[in-house]
Write a protein that holds these residues in place. Structure first.
Motif, PDB file in Angstrom:
ATOM      1  N   PRO A   1       0.620  -1.047   0.688  1.00 24.36           N
ATOM      2  CA  PRO A   1      -0.066   0.001   0.576  1.00 24.36           C
ATOM      3  C   PRO A   1       0.876   1.395   0.182  1.00 24.36           C
ATOM      4  O   PRO A   1       0.176   2.222   0.925  1.00 24.36           O
ATOM      5  CB  PRO A   1      -0.573  -0.280   1.444  1.00 24.36           C
ATOM      6  CG  PRO A   1       0.360  -0.920   1.670  1.00 24.36           C
ATOM      7  CD  PRO A   1       0.845  -2.045   1.225  1.00 24.36           C
TER       8      PRO A   1
ATOM      9  N   ARG B   1      -5.057   1.126   2.111  1.00 24.48           N
ATOM     10  CA  ARG B   1      -4.709   0.188   2.212  1.00 24.48           C
ATOM     11  C   ARG B   1      -5.504  -0.588   2.782  1.00 24.48           C
ATOM     12  O   ARG B   1      -5.609  -1.747   2.337  1.00 24.48           O
ATOM     13  CB  ARG B   1      -3.881  -0.433   3.606  1.00 24.48           C
ATOM     14  CG  ARG B   1      -4.230   0.595   4.971  1.00 24.48           C
ATOM     15  CD  ARG B   1      -3.124   0.587   5.959  1.00 24.48           C
ATOM     16  NE  ARG B   1      -2.047   1.092   5.487  1.00 24.48           N
ATOM     17  CZ  ARG B   1      -0.479   0.244   5.929  1.00 24.48           C
ATOM     18  NH1 ARG B   1      -1.007  -1.439   5.436  1.00 24.48           N
ATOM     19  NH2 ARG B   1       0.143   1.154   5.563  1.00 24.48           N
TER      20      ARG B   1
ATOM     21  N   GLN C   1      -7.174  -1.161  -1.147  1.00 22.47           N
ATOM     22  CA  GLN C   1      -6.308  -2.550  -1.678  1.00 22.47           C
ATOM     23  C   GLN C   1      -6.785  -3.673  -0.940  1.00 22.47           C
ATOM     24  O   GLN C   1      -6.761  -5.166  -1.350  1.00 22.47           O
ATOM     25  CB  GLN C   1      -5.356  -2.222  -1.106  1.00 22.47           C
ATOM     26  CG  GLN C   1      -4.094  -3.837  -1.521  1.00 22.47           C
ATOM     27  CD  GLN C   1      -2.569  -3.248  -1.589  1.00 22.47           C
ATOM     28  OE1 GLN C   1      -2.714  -3.044   0.458  1.00 22.47           O
ATOM     29  NE2 GLN C   1      -1.307  -2.563  -1.715  1.00 22.47           N
TER      30      GLN C   1
END
Length: 359
Positions: free
Chosen positions: A64, A118, A121
């Protein structure tokens, strides 16, 4: 917000997306509303911008951190999917792809890089179907290959290595299918060792070695190169016995597979001499290896000069200061000519010669 949707339409779509998320699961700890919103957005992205969706899926399997997307434009290997290849055919074609992702708030673009949050993701990766996940793995590997800067020992490209490093450390080595990608992941560990981070480099290299030994076999070139790096990491973490054992095993395998005079065999022999130096047994192997490298590779080859540099140190430690000084001075002249005045190897040789002059 997806293009062309009213508030009522968006709520209806989000409700359907929530049902899909609940049916297929979501990453632990993430709210259904977030997963549903991402599911909705990525579904529309897949329909409207499949090129951007391919890039998003690939980046979801990396770190990330900002990824140098525009660096990859025009350099993707054949294993990349058609949508990803189309998306990054040129820096110009990459622009609408990046715009599609940032417009939908799926990523943030800055100075040629693209970064996923993140949470985004994790949700994107979790929502990939098995066949989509396999293709995303191949595309992630293609991105890493295209973005790998080059020689990890070349100072001008160290900033590029620093940007790519988190991704090379995050990728699962079991999913890599090419030597090019394995080289990049392994070189990331060398980058760490050069910056005094030998312990994390050693741990990552052990993971690579264990994985590829099982997958490829102990005689595979990628396994042997990983053993070569891992031995260096053991040496840097004050474990000369493990370093020696690995180099001895690698040398035996390379002699059998490649022959005594192959450059890779000679490099391993030179490294083993370094391990033996810690035990006071390096001179004979060092002199033999230097003679072979001079004959096979030439006087000015970087591997030859590395062995000469080490041998000068070992000779000095044995009290042969005159011979050590002559070899050190010759090595310095050659490194200045081949590598330049400011290369790190040249600078360390300057320090060696100055030290020898004081002996």
């Amino acid at each position: 917000m997806a293009d062309g949707l009213s508030a009522a339409d968006l709520n209806a779509e989000l409700a359907k997306s929530t049902a899909a998320v609940l049916a297929h699961g979501r990453p632990d700890g993430y709210p259904v509303s977030l997963a549903a919103q991402i599911h909705l957005t990525t579904s529309r992205l897949q329909a409207d911008h499949p090129d951007a969706a391919a890039l998003l899926s690939a980046l979801a399997l990396l770190a990330p951190e900002p990824f140098p997307v525009t660096t990859c434009a025009g350099h993707l290997p054949d294993q990349a999917s058609t949508p990803l290849t189309h998306a990054l055919a040129t820096p110009l074609t990459a622009r609408p792809t990046l715009h599609a992702l940032t417009r939908h708030s799926l990523a943030r673009a800055h100075d040629g890089t693209l970064q996923l949050h993140r949470l985004t993701q994790a949700v994107v990766a979790d929502q990939l179907a098995p066949d989509q996940h396999q293709q995303a793995q191949r595309d992630a590997e293609a991105l890493l290959i295209a973005a790998t800067p080059g020689d990890v020992g070349d100072p001008p490209i160290w900033p590029a290595w620093r940007v790519l490093l988190p991704h090379l450390l995050a990728v699962d080595p079991a999913h890599l299918t090419t030597t090019a990608a394995r080289n990049g992941v392994r070189d990331a560990c060398w980058y760490l060792m050069d910056r005094g981070q030998a312990h994390p480099a050693r741990d990552r290299l052990q993971q690579l070695y264990d994985t590829w030994s099982a997958q490829l076999g102990p005689d595979h070139e990628d396994t042997l190169w990983t053993a070569h790096y891992l031995a260096q990491a053991h040496g840097d973490t004050q474990d000369p016995e493990r370093a020696r054992a690995l180099d001895e095993d690698t040398l035996q395998r390379r002699r059998r597979l490649l022959g005594e005079d192959h450059p890779d065999t000679l490099l391993t022999a030179s490294n083993l001499a370094v391990r033996l130096a810690a035990l006071g047994e390096a001179r004979a192997l060092g002199e033999e290896t230097l003679a072979r490298q001079r004959r096979v590779l030439g006087e000015d080859h970087p591997d030859t000069l590395r062995t000469a540099y080490n041998l000068a140190i070992w000779l000095a430690e044995l009290g042969e200061t005159g011979e050590a000084r002559a070899l050190g001075e010759e090595t310095l002249l050659r490194r200045r000519r081949v590598l330049g005045e400011d290369h790190p190897d040249t600078l360390t040789t300057v320090q060696l010669v100055e030290w020898l002059e004081q002996q």
